[in-house]
Scaffold this motif. Structure first.
Motif, PDB file in Angstrom:
ATOM      1  N   ALA A 155       2.901   5.439   5.431  1.00  0.00           N
ATOM      2  CA  ALA A 155       2.273   3.709   4.825  1.00  0.00           C
ATOM      3  C   ALA A 155       2.327   3.289   5.254  1.00  0.00           C
ATOM      4  CB  ALA A 155       2.162   4.204   3.013  1.00  0.00           C
ATOM      5  N   GLY A 156       1.774   2.336   5.707  1.00  0.00           N
ATOM      6  CA  GLY A 156       1.868   1.037   5.168  1.00  0.00           C
ATOM      7  C   GLY A 156       1.342   0.521   6.619  1.00  0.00           C
TER       8      GLY A 156
ATOM      9  N   ASP B 231      -4.780   1.713   7.315  1.00  0.00           N
ATOM     10  CA  ASP B 231      -3.813   2.774   6.603  1.00  0.00           C
ATOM     11  C   ASP B 231      -5.104   2.835   5.455  1.00  0.00           C
ATOM     12  OD1 ASP B 231      -2.300   1.889   8.627  1.00  0.00           O
ATOM     13  OD2 ASP B 231      -0.980   3.679   8.150  1.00  0.00           O
ATOM     14  N   ASP B 232      -5.280   3.913   4.483  1.00  0.00           N
ATOM     15  CA  ASP B 232      -6.193   4.122   4.043  1.00  0.00           C
ATOM     16  C   ASP B 232      -7.029   3.524   3.314  1.00  0.00           C
ATOM     17  OD1 ASP B 232      -5.552   5.703   0.852  1.00  0.00           O
ATOM     18  OD2 ASP B 232      -5.127   3.860   0.141  1.00  0.00           O
ATOM     19  N   HIS B 233      -8.163   3.175   3.990  1.00  0.00           N
ATOM     20  CA  HIS B 233      -9.354   2.491   4.485  1.00  0.00           C
ATOM     21  C   HIS B 233     -10.172   3.337   4.857  1.00  0.00           C
ATOM     22  CE1 HIS B 233      -7.176  -1.332   4.365  1.00  0.00           C
ATOM     23  NE2 HIS B 233      -8.539  -1.648   3.407  1.00  0.00           N
TER      24      HIS B 233
ATOM     25  N   CYS C 242      -5.989   7.510   8.394  1.00  0.00           N
ATOM     26  CA  CYS C 242      -4.472   8.464   7.983  1.00  0.00           C
ATOM     27  C   CYS C 242      -3.627   7.645   8.807  1.00  0.00           C
ATOM     28  CB  CYS C 242      -4.963   9.450   8.140  1.00  0.00           C
ATOM     29  SG  CYS C 242      -5.379  10.372   8.010  1.00  0.00           S
TER      30      CYS C 242
ATOM     31  N   ASP D 185      -0.885  13.434  -3.877  1.00  0.00           N
ATOM     32  CA  ASP D 185       0.688  13.055  -3.578  1.00  0.00           C
ATOM     33  C   ASP D 185       1.010  14.839  -4.459  1.00  0.00           C
ATOM     34  OD1 ASP D 185       0.759  11.987  -6.020  1.00  0.00           O
ATOM     35  OD2 ASP D 185       1.824  10.509  -5.302  1.00  0.00           O
TER      36      ASP D 185
ATOM     37  N   VAL E 157      -0.005   9.103   3.476  1.00  0.00           N
ATOM     38  CA  VAL E 157      -0.940   7.828   4.283  1.00  0.00           C
ATOM     39  C   VAL E 157      -0.641   6.440   3.235  1.00  0.00           C
ATOM     40  CG1 VAL E 157      -3.247   7.271   4.771  1.00  0.00           C
ATOM     41  CG2 VAL E 157      -1.829   9.854   5.205  1.00  0.00           C
ATOM     42  N   SER E 158      -0.488   6.590   2.057  1.00  0.00           N
ATOM     43  CA  SER E 158      -0.525   5.855   1.045  1.00  0.00           C
ATOM     44  C   SER E 158       0.590   6.640  -0.763  1.00  0.00           C
ATOM     45  CB  SER E 158      -2.232   5.868   0.140  1.00  0.00           C
ATOM     46  OG  SER E 158      -2.420   6.924  -0.711  1.00  0.00           O
ATOM     47  N   ASP E 159       0.689   6.027  -1.716  1.00  0.00           N
ATOM     48  CA  ASP E 159       1.499   6.009  -2.725  1.00  0.00           C
ATOM     49  C   ASP E 159       0.801   7.116  -3.426  1.00  0.00           C
ATOM     50  OD1 ASP E 159       3.445   4.441  -2.499  1.00  0.00           O
ATOM     51  OD2 ASP E 159       2.202   2.739  -3.786  1.00  0.00           O
ATOM     52  N   GLU E 160      -0.817   7.327  -2.934  1.00  0.00           N
ATOM     53  CA  GLU E 160      -1.231   8.673  -3.490  1.00  0.00           C
ATOM     54  C   GLU E 160      -1.697   9.649  -2.654  1.00  0.00           C
ATOM     55  OE1 GLU E 160      -4.560   7.169  -7.093  1.00  0.00           O
ATOM     56  OE2 GLU E 160      -4.013   5.708  -5.493  1.00  0.00           O
TER      57      GLU E 160
ATOM     58  N   PRO F 263     -10.892  -0.876   1.124  1.00  0.00           N
ATOM     59  CA  PRO F 263     -10.290   0.220   0.867  1.00  0.00           C
ATOM     60  C   PRO F 263     -10.175   1.822   0.357  1.00  0.00           C
ATOM     61  CG  PRO F 263     -10.088  -2.339  -0.081  1.00  0.00           C
ATOM     62  CD  PRO F 263     -11.398  -2.088   0.711  1.00  0.00           C
TER      63      PRO F 263
END
Length: 210
Positions: free
Chosen positions: A20-21, A25-27, A48, A112, A122-125, A174
């Motif tokens: 992640a980060g 990413d995550d957009h 991703c 997740d 990819v993200s927290d979720e 986002p």
């Protein structure tokens, strides 16, 4: 068909930063009306991975005719009799066209609550898994709560995505998790835009960022 790497042997696509980060990413990438590549017309892409080396994402609003049950049979995960008895969550899972690159490869973008050794956060979720473990888990009703199954991916070399955004090829925003995982593929493009307060008829008036 090499739809997914063999169990425990995941291979990371070009541009994947492995976590992640960073960058987009995550957009969502939302194709602008002037998109010159017909393969991405009205496409909504989940990014991703995005790094200085490039980017990788999955188109989430293009479906394929191949059924998930048939995919499982091709991979030898279930036989034809078992395919008929799949749980609704597996039987109704759509197979999507993830992009024009390496269309024999499979990817599962998912919540997740399911993670194996080969899963990439990819993200927290949201995680990405590209091994058969997750397909077997889904077929047995033990997979993630939310999942997107895609064949192929969209990829960009170093600086390519950034230039396409500058050239007004993509609108970025986002991710909205509900819009990401809901099954309304036909209206997803318009609904993602509506969530930003944008009418598709006026989209050409916007620059590439939201």
């Amino acid at each position: 068909m090499d739809l997914l790497r063999q169990k425990g042997k995941s291979s990371t696509p070009p541009g994947n930063a492995g976590g992640a980060g960073g960058f987009l990413d995550d957009h969502f990438l939302i194709a602008m009306p002037g998109m010159v590549d017909d393969r991405f017309a009205r496409a909504v892409i989940y990014v991703c991975a995005h790094s200085e080396e490039g980017a990788m994402g999955l188109i989430i609003n293009q479906s394929q005719s191949l059924r998930f049950a048939d995919l499982l049979v091709q991979l030898g995960i279930v036989d034809e009799k078992q395919a008929i008895r799949l749980a609704p969550s597996a039987r109704d899972l759509l197979v999507r066209n993830g992009g024009p690159v390496d269309r024999s490869r499979g990817f599962v973008l998912h919540s997740d609550d399911y993670v194996v050794e080969s899963s990439l956060p990819v993200s927290d979720e949201v995680c990405l898994t590209a091994t058969v473990d997750i397909l077997r888990a889904i077929s047995e009703g033990e997979g993630p709560r939310h999942a997107i199954m895609a064949l192929g991916y969209a990829g960009w070399g170093a600086g390519q995505l950034e230039q396409e955004i500058v050239d007004n090829g993509w609108l970025t925003c986002p991710v909205d998790i509900e819009l990401l995982f809901d099954g309304d593929i036909e209206r997803k493009y318009d609904r993602v835009l509506a969530s930003l307060g944008i009418d598709v008829a006026h989209l050409s008036n916007f620059s590439g960022h939201a």
